[in-house]
Enzyme design. Structure first.
Site, PDB file in Angstrom:
ATOM      1  N   ASN A   1       0.501  -0.725  -0.184  1.00  0.00           N
ATOM      2  CA  ASN A   1      -0.219  -0.243  -0.093  1.00  0.00           C
ATOM      3  C   ASN A   1       1.039   1.384   0.194  1.00  0.00           C
ATOM      4  O   ASN A   1       1.756   2.058   0.984  1.00  0.00           O
ATOM      5  CB  ASN A   1      -0.960   0.006   1.266  1.00  0.00           C
ATOM      6  CG  ASN A   1      -1.438   1.017   1.181  1.00  0.00           C
ATOM      7  OD1 ASN A   1      -1.864   2.237   1.380  1.00  0.00           O
ATOM      8  ND2 ASN A   1      -2.778   1.054   1.695  1.00  0.00           N
TER       9      ASN A   1
ATOM     10  N   TYR B   1      -7.810  -4.151  -2.720  1.00  0.00           N
ATOM     11  CA  TYR B   1      -7.770  -2.523  -1.664  1.00  0.00           C
ATOM     12  C   TYR B   1      -9.378  -2.938  -1.153  1.00  0.00           C
ATOM     13  O   TYR B   1     -10.032  -2.048  -2.298  1.00  0.00           O
ATOM     14  CB  TYR B   1      -7.296  -1.525  -2.346  1.00  0.00           C
ATOM     15  CG  TYR B   1      -7.600  -0.459  -1.372  1.00  0.00           C
ATOM     16  CD1 TYR B   1      -7.073  -0.225  -0.227  1.00  0.00           C
ATOM     17  CD2 TYR B   1      -8.757   0.738  -1.178  1.00  0.00           C
ATOM     18  CE1 TYR B   1      -6.731   0.553   1.089  1.00  0.00           C
ATOM     19  CE2 TYR B   1      -9.252   1.568   0.563  1.00  0.00           C
ATOM     20  CZ  TYR B   1      -7.933   1.350   1.017  1.00  0.00           C
ATOM     21  OH  TYR B   1      -8.102   2.436   2.386  1.00  0.00           O
TER      22      TYR B   1
ATOM     23  N   ASP C   1      -4.232  -5.183   0.157  1.00  0.00           N
ATOM     24  CA  ASP C   1      -4.975  -4.421   1.704  1.00  0.00           C
ATOM     25  C   ASP C   1      -6.408  -4.625   2.328  1.00  0.00           C
ATOM     26  O   ASP C   1      -7.334  -3.612   1.077  1.00  0.00           O
ATOM     27  CB  ASP C   1      -3.971  -2.779   1.941  1.00  0.00           C
ATOM     28  CG  ASP C   1      -5.083  -2.096   2.906  1.00  0.00           C
ATOM     29  OD1 ASP C   1      -5.736  -2.769   4.338  1.00  0.00           O
ATOM     30  OD2 ASP C   1      -4.671  -0.833   2.956  1.00  0.00           O
TER      31      ASP C   1
ATOM     32  N   ASN D   1      -7.853  -4.569   4.546  1.00  0.00           N
ATOM     33  CA  ASN D   1      -8.499  -3.448   5.828  1.00  0.00           C
ATOM     34  C   ASN D   1      -9.246  -4.422   6.617  1.00  0.00           C
ATOM     35  O   ASN D   1     -10.321  -3.573   7.495  1.00  0.00           O
ATOM     36  CB  ASN D   1      -9.114  -2.095   5.457  1.00  0.00           C
ATOM     37  CG  ASN D   1      -8.658  -0.984   5.326  1.00  0.00           C
ATOM     38  OD1 ASN D   1      -7.777  -0.646   5.860  1.00  0.00           O
ATOM     39  ND2 ASN D   1      -8.526  -0.606   3.754  1.00  0.00           N
TER      40      ASN D   1
ATOM     41  N   ASP E   1       2.801   4.390   5.346  1.00  0.00           N
ATOM     42  CA  ASP E   1       2.618   3.702   6.515  1.00  0.00           C
ATOM     43  C   ASP E   1       2.193   2.321   6.765  1.00  0.00           C
ATOM     44  O   ASP E   1       2.132   1.586   7.815  1.00  0.00           O
ATOM     45  CB  ASP E   1       1.021   4.376   7.425  1.00  0.00           C
ATOM     46  CG  ASP E   1      -0.161   4.638   6.484  1.00  0.00           C
ATOM     47  OD1 ASP E   1      -0.085   4.177   5.556  1.00  0.00           O
ATOM     48  OD2 ASP E   1      -0.870   5.223   6.632  1.00  0.00           O
ATOM     49  N   HIS E   2       1.843   2.024   5.743  1.00  0.00           N
ATOM     50  CA  HIS E   2       1.985   0.846   5.974  1.00  0.00           C
ATOM     51  C   HIS E   2       4.113  -0.433   4.823  1.00  0.00           C
ATOM     52  O   HIS E   2       4.337   0.839   4.260  1.00  0.00           O
ATOM     53  CB  HIS E   2       1.836   0.088   4.659  1.00  0.00           C
ATOM     54  CG  HIS E   2      -0.016  -0.278   4.963  1.00  0.00           C
ATOM     55  ND1 HIS E   2      -0.488  -1.990   4.631  1.00  0.00           N
ATOM     56  CD2 HIS E   2      -1.196   1.318   4.477  1.00  0.00           C
ATOM     57  CE1 HIS E   2      -2.005  -0.890   4.964  1.00  0.00           C
ATOM     58  NE2 HIS E   2      -2.012   0.754   5.155  1.00  0.00           N
TER      59      HIS E   2
END
EC number: 6.5.1.1
Length: 964
Positions: free
Chosen positions: A7, A106, A147, A149, A247-248
């Protein structure tokens, strides 16, 4: 094949990070999420230049996905089937690459819960699940990557209670993910790491990355057609620490060739079966065994049977790996034993130098082997299935159940030849050639197979674990080597029994054992074990306990052995019966909790071969880091110009000034009578190196070392009990030095009046050594000019970096210094870093020296900011290498040139020629064993350090002109 997901969180603003990682990791296929770029702004040309084709679905807002691949990409679809009128953004793209269907995902975040975005998340998840149902049973391999989530379990977050109402962790999200997996998909990360906290995302807020406050949001789901090829998975966590990174962190899996799994399974089966000839030949058959064994032996130096016999120890790592140059063996579940065979008699010796007299059939079989040799192996008792049983070996002498076998895996010495410095493959070739055909003595084979598949085959076969050994590793006696690694299927821990407990009202002899490990010389309680023995075994154990019962608690702090726990909230009235800490047992454990206690411990058996004082908590090392460190080691013996550098040889000084038969001796040195006591005391226990060895080294190196010590005040760093004992600094020697020693009165910057020892001759050096000063720490200045250092020092102090990165930093320092015409002199620190000396000729103050060092390191840091730091506080460095310029101050010292270091291997701080400063160099190239031989060949490479020195004002002016 290496397949990754990342990501990227805005591909154009983080393109430099992406390209840097692609160049480092070299994945074959990459799925990207959160492109945050429109379709026509995707950086296709730059990715093409990096060697990657691409298909993408751009989006101006926070979504958009892409697939990169080194080979041809055939796009299959750019969205999921079905429609949704809300929040319509590009979140799925599917392609066919190298025979694999790749779905890049995603999945919407869905926060806040409850709300329309969360409802949309579940609807989108349903569309994915419906589509996945059509893919899972296809004949083609399919992987759904990206990702999601979603944190599927508590293991996927550092703090489950914090995320109870978060869309990432809501029961509805977890259920949707489970419904998807239950179609028959394999969750790659959880499959390979079933009980570990693996994180792929760290929030930017509140220092989450530094605290490892992470989440696992990025997943790989593999259908049945490809799941069996899964061989490895890893999070490139360090990328998250790069400047301006997402941040990933990137996450990747490795797919083995289709035939690897079958090959590894066959290796395990053949090794544990009774058939004498396995179908898969071990690596030694393919390589060194084809050489003439006589030729191999001719290269081995002549020598007597090693006098200090210790086995080579392996480092425990967390998970299996597959890496070129490594061989894999079964980890046998028994007693490690060295066998000394001479004149048709054999003795089996434990790792603690105890004779294994109880296993006479093995000794008798070895005695009939018509050779003189020292071999290494594991004594086991095999069941009918060919597997070793640890509980059976403990009872073998009494019951004679099972087949007693000595599994031999190495040879150290043969017929007057020391083989320890030969590569492992050659030692095994020799061993296999001479090993007799005997059911009691067997060769433990090493296989050239996929290490991860070999581990999983061992796991399925119910074997304790595997060993991984570098094919070219030498035999380093007593050392906890990174070239031999062990990976356990079950986590085992040796523990000291400090008490048995008995619950109120029980009729059992005891209810549990209170166990501990040694830490800094004291026994620390780590919990209890209450299962794993039969009633009959309890009686046997109690007979051992009763003579050791005492009123004194053996632990450093008396524990509450009846303390309630999460799983046992009430007290059971447990009473402790303290024992003298003389018994060792082995336990299975699920984990060590954050407060240092064992969880779900189960007794496996007593260990008669272990010294309680040697029992410490065995913490698995990071596999990737450990393998990298092992891979950076050069073939030391073969690359040194003088073969006498073997690290595991007994020291043979050219002219020992100490009588080898005496344990205490007074000798006159430079007219000064010096007393050397406890000469046989071991200072480096892993290597069997004694105080006598240390004194003999400093006696020999004195002629090279004294020019850098003479007339300098000394800080005494004392290790009176060796490298693992307590140490302390002593600077004030007033009224404590012999009359033949010189001192210097000095008031430091705190106003404290001291008298420093001043080195004047060899006697000064040896007197410091007699106090336990393993390393020698001189001032940078001399008594004639105490405020003016003779040199400026750049200290490269790594944190998590490989030594090759230290080399890179040193070469950057050299580039800067070369540009301004300054000659500098490098040396290894003997520990983890390097020191670079710049001659000053005692013409400048410490402040001026420090200012100059700061200028240099600032320029270097600008060149390599990604892994260096100028932050003095460790917590502010972010794991980067410290470019230390602050050592240039009064009273400061570092390990002097040619100084020994209190590190395993007895390493030496050694000067280098700049052409030696190159990748592959390690601190272990220079030790107590080989340094004198090196100096006899190279001479003193550090002479220039005491030269005239630079013109500081001209040098700074030139730096300002060049680097303006």
């Amino acid at each position: 094949m290496k397949i990754a997901t990342y990501n990227i969180n805005n591909i154009n603003s983080r393109l430099d990070v992406l390209l840097r990682w692609l160049d480092e990791a070299k994945p074959d296929i990459v799925c990207l999420q959160e492109l945050k770029c429109e379709q026509n702004k995707f950086p296709e040309s730059k990715l093409k230049a990096a060697g990657y084709n691409a298909v993408w679905q751009g989006q101006k807002s926070w979504n958009g996905v892409a697939i990169l691949a080194k080979s041809e990409i055939k796009e299959l679809r750019n969205d999921l089937p079905g429609e949704d009128e809300e929040y319509t953004h590009s979140r799925y793209i599917e392609a066919f690459i190298d025979g694999i269907v790749i779905g890049c995902i995603y999945l919407p975040n869905g926060n806040p819960w409850p709300g329309p975005k969360f409802d949309y998340k579940l609807r989108w998840f349903k569309r994915l699940t419906d589509h996945a149902e059509n893919l899972v049973n296809r004949e083609l391999p399919v992987i759904l990557i990206g990702d999601y989530n979603v944190m599927p379990t508590d293991l996927d977050t550092y703090k489950p209670e914090k995320y109870i109402n978060n869309a990432l962790f809501r029961p509805e999200s977890k259920k949707a993910y489970k419904n998807l997996v239950d179609q028959g998909w394999t969750d790659a990360i959880r499959n390979l790491y079933p009980s570990e906290r693996i994180y792929t995302f760290w929030d930017y807020m509140r220092g989450a990355y530094g605290r490892n406050a992470g989440l696992r949001l990025d997943h790989f789901l593999l259908n049945k057609k490809i799941a069996k090829r899964l061989s490895a998975a890893q999070v490139d966590k360090h990328v998250r620490g790069w400047e301006h990174a997402s941040d990933h962190a990137p996450v990747w899996i490795e797919l083995a060739d289709p035939d690897h799994a079958e090959k590894s399974k066959k290796a395990i089966t053949d090794t544990t079966a009774n058939s004498p000839m396995p179908a898969i030949k071990p690596e030694t058959k393919r390589s060194a065994a084809m050489q003439d064994v006589e030729t191999i032996l001719a290269r081995a130096p002549k020598g007597k049977v090693p006098s200090k016999l210790q086995p080579m120890k392996a480092t425990l790592v967390r998970e299996p790996f597959n890496d070129p140059g490594w061989l894999y063996e079964i980890k046998w579940d028994g007693y490690r034993a060295l066998a000394v065979i001479q004149d048709n008699q054999a003795e089996l010796i434990s790792r603690n130098s105890i004779s294994f007299d109880q296993f006479r059939p093995i000794a008798e079989a070895l005695g009939q082997w018509n050779v003189n040799a020292v071999i290494d192996g594991e004594i086991v008792v095999l069941g009918e299935d060919g597997k070793s049983d640890f509980s059976a070996i403990q009872n073998w002498q009494r019951r004679k159940d099972g087949q007693l076998v000595y599994n031999v895996f190495d040879i150290l010495w043969l017929e007057g030849r020391d083989l320890r410095d030969l590569p492992l493959t050659e030692r095994k070739a020799v061993l296999e050639t001479i090993l007799p055909t005997d059911e009691t003595i067997r060769l433990s084979k090493a296989f050239n197979v996929d290490g991860i598949e070999f581990f999983h085959a061992a796991e399925k076969a119910g074997i304790e674990g595997i060993m991984a050994k570098k094919a070219d590793s030498t035999y380093t006696a007593g050392d906890r080597s990174k070239e031999w690694l062990k990976v356990k299927v079950e986590r085992r821990q040796e523990v000291v029994i400090g008490a048995f407990t008995r619950n109120a009202g029980t009729e059992k002899l005891f209810s549990a054992l209170a166990i501990g490990v040694y830490e800094k010389g004291v026994l620390r309680y780590i919990g209890k074990v209450g299962t794993g023995w039969s009633e009959k075994k309890q009686k046997e154990m109690m007979s051992e306990f009763e003579p050791l019962i005492t009123d004194i608690c053996p632990f450093d702090v008396e524990p509450d052995v009846d303390e309630p726990s999460q799983f046992r909230p009430r007290r059971l009235g447990a009473k402790p019966f303290w024992l003298k800490p003389q018994l060792v047992c082995e336990v299975n454990i699920a984990e060590i909790t954050s407060d240092g206690k064992v969880r779900q411990a189960s007794f496996k058996g007593m260990r008669k071969d272990k010294d309680p004082k040697d029992v410490v908590l065995e913490v698995p090392a990071d596999t990737t880091e450990t393998v990298a460190k092992a891979d950076e080691m050069l073939e030391q013996v073969r690359t040194e110009p003088n073969p006498t550098n073997a690290m595991n040889k007994d020291i043979q000084p050219e002219a020992s000034f100490l009588d080898p038969e005496k344990d205490s001796q007074t000798v006159k040195v430079n007219g000064c009578p010096l007393t050397f006591n406890h000469l046989s005391k071991v200072y480096w226990p892993e290597d069997g190196i004694t105080k006598r060895d240390m004194f003999n080294y400093y006696d020999q190196v004195a002629e090279y070392m004294m020019p850098y010590l003479k007339d300098r005040p000394m800080s005494l760093n004392r290790f009176p009990n060796g490298i693992h004992g307590p140490s302390f600094y002593q600077k004030n020697v007033k009224d404590k030095v012999p009359d033949c020693m010189a001192t210097m009165p000095h008031t430091n910057d705190k106003g404290e009046a001291k008298e420093y020892l001043v080195a004047t001759n060899k006697a000064s050096l040896l007197w410091m050594a007699s106090l336990g000063c393993i390393e020698i720490n001189p001032w940078f200045s001399r008594v004639q000019s105490p405020d003016n250092p003779d040199f400026c020092i750049i200290d490269l102090d790594p944190d998590k970096q490989h030594f090759d990165q230290v080399i890179s930093a040193a070469l950057e320092v050299k580039k800067v210094l070369d540009a301004i015409g300054v000659k500098a002199y490098p040396k290894t620190s003997g520990s983890t870093g390097m020191h670079i000396y710049i001659p000053l000729g005692a013409k400048y103050t410490y402040d001026q020296s420090q200012m100059f060092a700061k200028i240099i390191v600032t320029l270097v840091h600008k060149q390599i900011p990604e892994f260096t730091s100028l932050e003095r506080m460790i917590k502010n460095r972010g794991g980067k290498m410290y470019l230390d310029f602050l050592q240039n101050r009064p009273d400061a010292t570092i390990a002097g040139v040619y100084s020994l270091r209190p590190k395993p291997g007895a390493t030496v701080s050694m000067p280098l020629a700049w052409d030696e400063v190159k990748p592959g160099l390690t601190m272990r190239h220079f030790t107590i064993h080989n340094s004198i031989a090196r100096l006899n060949e190279t001479g003193d490479l550090f002479k220039g350090v005491l030269g005239e020195g630079i013109d500081l004002s001209k040098t700074i002016k030139k730096a300002q002109e060049i680097f303006r």
